[in-house]
Design a protein around this motif. Sequence first.
Motif, PDB file in Angstrom:
ATOM      1  N   LYS A  55       1.042  -1.590   0.258  1.00 14.46           N
ATOM      2  CA  LYS A  55      -0.131  -0.297  -0.197  1.00 14.46           C
ATOM      3  C   LYS A  55       1.158   1.017  -0.389  1.00 14.46           C
ATOM      4  CE  LYS A  55      -2.201   0.369   3.947  1.00 14.46           C
ATOM      5  NZ  LYS A  55      -3.023   0.246   4.812  1.00 14.46           N
ATOM      6  N   VAL A  56       1.331   2.399  -0.998  1.00 12.01           N
ATOM      7  CA  VAL A  56       2.271   3.186  -1.279  1.00 12.01           C
ATOM      8  C   VAL A  56       0.972   4.600  -0.635  1.00 12.01           C
ATOM      9  CG1 VAL A  56       3.264   4.292  -3.286  1.00 12.01           C
ATOM     10  CG2 VAL A  56       3.088   2.469  -3.401  1.00 12.01           C
ATOM     11  N   ARG A  57      -0.346   4.849  -0.511  1.00 11.84           N
ATOM     12  CA  ARG A  57      -0.742   5.548  -0.248  1.00 11.84           C
ATOM     13  C   ARG A  57      -1.657   5.743  -0.146  1.00 11.84           C
ATOM     14  NH1 ARG A  57      -0.328  10.958  -4.351  1.00 11.84           N
ATOM     15  NH2 ARG A  57       0.127   9.370  -5.243  1.00 11.84           N
ATOM     16  N   GLY A  58      -2.187   6.330   0.833  1.00 18.07           N
ATOM     17  CA  GLY A  58      -3.685   6.117   1.397  1.00 18.07           C
ATOM     18  C   GLY A  58      -4.500   4.728   2.232  1.00 18.07           C
ATOM     19  N   ALA A  59      -5.203   5.103   2.382  1.00 18.52           N
ATOM     20  CA  ALA A  59      -5.973   3.893   3.639  1.00 18.52           C
ATOM     21  C   ALA A  59      -7.080   3.259   2.352  1.00 18.52           C
ATOM     22  CB  ALA A  59      -6.267   4.603   4.786  1.00 18.52           C
ATOM     23  N   ASN A  60      -7.675   4.308   1.643  1.00 12.68           N
ATOM     24  CA  ASN A  60      -9.343   4.387   1.299  1.00 12.68           C
ATOM     25  C   ASN A  60      -8.972   2.433  -0.004  1.00 12.68           C
ATOM     26  OD1 ASN A  60     -11.090   4.629  -1.287  1.00 12.68           O
ATOM     27  ND2 ASN A  60     -11.993   6.160   0.320  1.00 12.68           N
ATOM     28  N   GLY A  61     -10.439   1.894  -0.274  1.00 12.74           N
ATOM     29  CA  GLY A  61      -9.588   0.550  -0.443  1.00 12.74           C
ATOM     30  C   GLY A  61      -9.593  -0.102   0.109  1.00 12.74           C
ATOM     31  N   ARG A  62      -9.525  -1.853  -0.811  1.00  9.67           N
ATOM     32  CA  ARG A  62      -9.452  -3.100   0.481  1.00  9.67           C
ATOM     33  C   ARG A  62      -8.405  -4.036  -1.122  1.00  9.67           C
ATOM     34  NH1 ARG A  62     -14.125  -5.497   3.756  1.00  9.67           N
ATOM     35  NH2 ARG A  62     -14.604  -3.212   4.723  1.00  9.67           N
ATOM     36  N   PHE A  63      -7.678  -4.728  -0.629  1.00 11.80           N
ATOM     37  CA  PHE A  63      -6.588  -5.207  -1.050  1.00 11.80           C
ATOM     38  C   PHE A  63      -7.400  -7.114  -1.496  1.00 11.80           C
ATOM     39  CE2 PHE A  63      -3.056  -8.982  -0.762  1.00 11.80           C
ATOM     40  CZ  PHE A  63      -2.754  -9.024  -1.833  1.00 11.80           C
ATOM     41  N   TYR A  64      -7.385  -7.154  -2.509  1.00 12.86           N
ATOM     42  CA  TYR A  64      -8.239  -9.041  -2.276  1.00 12.86           C
ATOM     43  C   TYR A  64      -7.027  -9.245  -3.199  1.00 12.86           C
ATOM     44  CZ  TYR A  64     -13.284  -7.413  -1.196  1.00 12.86           C
ATOM     45  OH  TYR A  64     -13.742  -6.821  -0.863  1.00 12.86           O
ATOM     46  N   LEU A  65      -7.225 -10.784  -2.217  1.00 14.44           N
ATOM     47  CA  LEU A  65      -6.039 -11.980  -3.271  1.00 14.44           C
ATOM     48  C   LEU A  65      -6.883 -13.251  -3.873  1.00 14.44           C
ATOM     49  CD1 LEU A  65      -3.144 -13.330  -4.199  1.00 14.44           C
ATOM     50  CD2 LEU A  65      -3.027 -13.634  -2.067  1.00 14.44           C
ATOM     51  N   GLY A  66      -6.774 -13.493  -4.815  1.00 16.17           N
ATOM     52  CA  GLY A  66      -8.018 -15.321  -4.852  1.00 16.17           C
ATOM     53  C   GLY A  66      -7.566 -15.529  -6.187  1.00 16.17           C
ATOM     54  N   ALA A  67      -7.602 -16.988  -6.231  1.00 18.83           N
ATOM     55  CA  ALA A  67      -8.015 -17.302  -7.813  1.00 18.83           C
ATOM     56  C   ALA A  67      -8.824 -18.000  -7.949  1.00 18.83           C
ATOM     57  CB  ALA A  67      -6.892 -18.515  -7.444  1.00 18.83           C
ATOM     58  N   ARG A  68      -8.968 -18.604  -9.174  1.00 14.28           N
ATOM     59  CA  ARG A  68     -10.187 -19.193 -10.077  1.00 14.28           C
ATOM     60  C   ARG A  68      -9.639 -20.661 -10.133  1.00 14.28           C
ATOM     61  NH1 ARG A  68     -13.141 -13.962 -12.231  1.00 14.28           N
ATOM     62  NH2 ARG A  68     -14.016 -14.068 -10.929  1.00 14.28           N
ATOM     63  N   GLY A  69     -10.224 -21.597 -10.199  1.00 14.40           N
ATOM     64  CA  GLY A  69      -9.853 -22.850 -11.124  1.00 14.40           C
ATOM     65  C   GLY A  69     -11.286 -22.818 -12.660  1.00 14.40           C
ATOM     66  N   TYR A  70     -10.481 -23.893 -13.303  1.00 17.34           N
ATOM     67  CA  TYR A  70     -11.163 -23.580 -14.659  1.00 17.34           C
ATOM     68  C   TYR A  70     -11.450 -24.843 -15.048  1.00 17.34           C
ATOM     69  CZ  TYR A  70     -11.245 -18.766 -14.947  1.00 17.34           C
ATOM     70  OH  TYR A  70     -11.415 -17.174 -13.916  1.00 17.34           O
TER      71      TYR A  70
END
Length: 185
Positions: A3-18
């Motif tokens: 996170k470089v600047r600011g506290a607004n927003g959310r970080f998401y990490l996921g994956a998908r299987g196909y």
Amino acid sequence: NRKVRGANGRFYLGARGYGAAAGIRNIANDKKTTNPYFFSSSSNSLGPEDEWILVVAHIYPHSHTGTTKSPESGRYTLIDGKIGNILAEYKWLPETTQSAHRSYLYYCSDPTVRQQWAYPRFDVVDGTEPSLEDLLYGPNCNCDEECTRVEISEEIDEEGQLILTPILPGDCDLNLGTGNEGDFL
């Protein structure tokens, strides 16, 4: 992730299987999902601002019967070691033939907020994968002395987490790269 600047927003990490069937299964409850996330932050739960965070999670073979996350899974910094856990881990479906890695900043209403990513990856855990120390240390070190490293012991604390000890021989520029919002480096 950083996170470089600011506290607004959310970080998401996921994956998908196909494959013949889409999705992956949560190991904790065996529920299939097509929208899985290992981690999603509140505005200030990712970690310190302007510090790189390594997020480690696992997707197990479809035959996996365990229901608990790996003790190596979590969020790490070079200085503090493990700073937090992740939300969930998953296993492939028997029909899975492809996957996608997903990581992004979402719910951000402030256009000045910046978040950076470096070296997103999947590794097969078969003995050839990089160690946690290798992932924390980084592939590029631009220093005259050895870079900051994190020593990983085989000890597990009372919460079942690996114990990490920072080793700080001197200042180091890890040169993890820079980029604009959403860049993968």
